[in-house]
Design an enzyme around this catalytic site. Structure first.
Site, PDB file in Angstrom:
ATOM      1  CD  GLU A  89      -9.045   4.689  10.303  1.00 13.05           C
ATOM      2  OE1 GLU A  89      -8.748   3.678  10.938  1.00 13.05           O
ATOM      3  OE2 GLU A  89      -8.456   5.021   9.255  1.00 13.05           O
ATOM      4  CD  GLN A 145      -2.584  -1.289   2.610  1.00 12.90           C
ATOM      5  OE1 GLN A 145      -1.915  -1.584   3.605  1.00 12.90           O
ATOM      6  NE2 GLN A 145      -3.878  -1.094   2.679  1.00 12.90           N
ATOM      7  CG  ASP A 181      -8.407   4.120   5.261  1.00 10.61           C
ATOM      8  OD1 ASP A 181      -8.909   3.466   6.181  1.00 10.61           O
ATOM      9  OD2 ASP A 181      -7.270   3.882   4.783  1.00 10.61           O
ATOM     10  CE1 TYR A 188       0.070   6.634  10.166  1.00 12.07           C
ATOM     11  CE2 TYR A 188      -2.320   6.425  10.259  1.00 12.07           C
ATOM     12  CZ  TYR A 188      -1.065   6.140  10.773  1.00 12.07           C
ATOM     13  OH  TYR A 188      -0.947   5.362  11.891  1.00 12.07           O
TER      14      TYR A 188
HETATM   15  C1  NOJ Z   1      -7.936   1.863   8.391  1.00 15.47           C
HETATM   16  C2  NOJ Z   1      -8.844   0.739   8.031  1.00 15.47           C
HETATM   17  O1  NOJ Z   1      -9.936   0.750   8.913  1.00 15.47           O
HETATM   18  C3  NOJ Z   1      -8.022  -0.520   8.142  1.00 15.47           C
HETATM   19  O2  NOJ Z   1      -8.829  -1.657   8.024  1.00 15.47           O
HETATM   20  C4  NOJ Z   1      -6.949  -0.481   7.108  1.00 15.47           C
HETATM   21  O3  NOJ Z   1      -6.081  -1.579   7.280  1.00 15.47           O
HETATM   22  C5  NOJ Z   1      -6.120   0.810   7.211  1.00 15.47           C
HETATM   23  N1  NOJ Z   1      -6.907   1.973   7.419  1.00 15.47           N
HETATM   24  C6  NOJ Z   1      -5.309   1.028   5.959  1.00 15.47           C
HETATM   25  O4  NOJ Z   1      -6.154   1.442   4.901  1.00 15.47           O
END
Ligand code: NOJ
Ligand code: CA
Length: 551
Positions: A241, A168, A200, A204
């Site tokens: 998040e 990623q 998400d 970061y």
């Molecule tokens: C937060 C997501 O909730 C999680 O499941 C994921 O692994 C990470 N972000 C990376 O996208």
């Protein structure tokens, strides 16, 4: 004036892959989800958050996106998505989708082009270094899988930044072209009718790790995101998040010009510490530490979601207390900071305790998030790797595969829980629909009453001082009325004496049992793990001049 629909939404989250499989290939799909919308509508939810459903190699359960403009063919087609959107709209259910733009999949064509040549126009979509700094272990999100946030790429002959799995790569948000790509993605899905995004990994975006590229005011990216969204649909929302400490919260809300909502990670951790101690003090302190939000801001409360229950904002000793109470076996823990269980097994499936915890979810200031299966008390499967333990398919009935799919067991996207106290034979929707005393029917009532208490979503919080440390007493007041809630975190019943209570006429709205009406608003009996919600009748019908709400 902005429509603040989300300030009293009832949110439900699910992964299309594990909710309902319509074509019998073992993988949940949009057609199956569409068929189950009447169930969700009947439950009373008003907003559905879908986990990523884009084409993905699935290294991180879809949080590694290969194509932002499509539906994973395993789950259906864009046409199925449009049908689903229309069916949701007909039922008054708004849709939030995951916006995963901190990183792409390594297989995204942008990354493939970027790695192929340093002169590629996509090179600067990512963050490269020839000599990256050493990684501080605290920077690792997945310490079991990675030991650095930089990975050397043979083809690129450079290291790329990745906060999550090495598959990623982080996008370079400071690159205006990348921002423009994100704007287009947002506009595309708003045009498809979604009501907003769960964004998400927001912290970061703005972490100062990109000294290596042109420094840009990264914080302003949050303002830009809001502008992209509001320009296209002023009702649409951004739910961030962002697991951040209370002092950092204002950075995410700004002046009401950044994120609309944040997950209440901070309060959730304090809540689990309070539950472990059977002492409401840490929760009350956590609530007091929260800053006031702008008028358009909101908290999304949750108990568990699809990731680990993170405890990273607690001290090491506090984390141990929570582990001891709810996840004593190391196999129940993950990343040295979290719990990979669903709630019922954490509390030995104690119904009173479950109701207490969900009652807090519904009454703490903000709005509630339910995750599929919470409403029937689904369990976890600790034999599955890392967070998959809490990602097993929805249990609809006692039919094979819990009614989730007609496929052979070995073809299921993820195994259904089929044994023990939480197996689909015992825990399923069909059986609980028929049982008036089931957890599902409890949720039905709780949601109905919660919808009658908009003060909980847009009122002003006041904590009431009690003589019992195990009891949290709070009220949410708004010009339209006042709701008072009492929660006993201990397994001992008690009668609390409130030091003061501005409301003398409290009528029971909802509770763990049918209590005698109060004789005196300062003395309130409450059962072990009991909860009582009241409406203050003495102020209904007129606006108290000293009780200004946030809305
Ligand atoms: C937060 C997501 O909730 C999680 O499941 C994921 O692994 C990470 N972000 C990376 O996208
Ligand atoms: Ca399918």
């Amino acid at each position: 004036m902005q429509n603040l629909w989300y300030k009293n939404a009832i949110v439900y989250s699910l992964d299309v892959e594990t909710f309902m499989d319509a074509n019998g290939d073992g993988i949940g799909d949009f057609i199956g989800l569409t068929q189950q919308l009447d169930y969700l509508s009947g439950l009373g939810i008003t907003c559905l958050w879908l986990h990523p459903f884009y084409p993905s190699p699935n290294r991180d359960d879809g949080y590694d996106v290969m194509d932002y403009y499509n539906v994973d063919p395993r789950l259906g087609t864009l046409g199925d998505f449009v049908d689903f959107m229309q069916a949701a709209q007909e039922r008054g259910i708004r849709i939030l989708i995951d916006l995963v733009v901190n990183h792409t999949s390594i297989q995204h064509p942008w990354f493939q082009a970027a790695r192929s040549s340093s002169s590629s126009p996509y090179r600067d979509y990512y963050v490269w270094s020839e000599h990256p700094p050493a990684t501080d272990p605290s920077e690792l999100v997945f310490p079991d899988a990675e030991d650095s946030i930089w990975e050397y790429d043979e083809q690129a002959r450079a290291y790329y930044l990745h906060h999550f799995y090495k598959e990623q790569p982080d996008l370079n948000i400071s690159n205006p072209t990348v921002r423009d790509e994100i704007r287009k993605i947002i506009h595309f899905w708003l045009t498809m009718g979604v009501s907003g995004f769960r964004v998400d990994a927001v912290p970061y975006f703005i972490k100062n790790v990109v000294e290596l590229v042109a420094q840009y005011e990264l914080e302003s990216f949050l303002v830009e995101l809001r502008q992209y969204v509001s320009a296209r649909n002023p009702e649409a929302v951004l739910l961030a998040e962002a697991n951040v400490e209370s002092q950092s919260v204002p950075l995410y809300f700004g002046n009401g010009d950044r994120m609309h909502m944040l997950f209440s990670f901070f309060v959730n951790q304090k809540k689990f510490l309070a539950l472990a101690r059977q002492d409401a003090t840490p929760l009350a302190e956590g609530l007091q530490q929260l800053p006031d939000l702008p008028r358009s801001g909101q908290w999304l409360n949750f108990v568990r979601h699809h990731d680990e229950l993170t405890l990273d904002q607690l001290s090491a000793a506090e984390q141990q207390e929570v582990f001891q109470a709810f996840a004593p076996d190391p196999a129940m823990q993950i990343y040295g900071r979290g719990i990979r269980r669903r709630l019922p097994p954490m509390i030995q499936n104690n119904r009173q305790h479950l109701e207490l915890i969900y009652s807090l979810l519904f009454t703490l200031p903000g709005i509630p998030l339910l995750r599929y299966g919470d409403e029937i008390g689904m369990g976890d499967d600790l034999s599955l790797p890392d967070r998959d333990s809490v990602r097993t398919p929805m249990q609809w009935s006692d039919q094979p595969n819990g009614g989730f799919s007609q496929a052979a067991v070995e073809d299921l996207a993820k195994p259904v829980i089929s044994e023990g106290d939480y197996g689909y034979q015992r825990v399923n929707v069909a059986a609980q629909q028929r049982d008036p005393h089931s957890l599902l029917n409890w949720f039905d009532r709780a949601i109905r009453i919660r919808k009658q208490c908009p003060e909980l979503g847009c009122g002003q919080l006041h904590l009431l001082e009690t003589t019992e440390p195990a009891v949290l007493a709070h009220c949410c007041s708004h010009p339209s009325g006042v709701v008072v809630a009492i929660h006993n975190l201990s397994h001992h019943p008690c009668t609390i004496a409130l030091k003061s209570n501005p409301y003398s006429n409290l009528a029971d709205l909802f509770g763990d049992q049918s209590y005698e009406p109060l004789q005196d608003s300062l003395t309130i009996p409450i059962a072990a793990y009991g909860y009582r919600w009241f409406r203050a009748l003495d102020i209904v019908g007129y606006v108290r001049s000293n009780q200004k709400g946030t809305n």
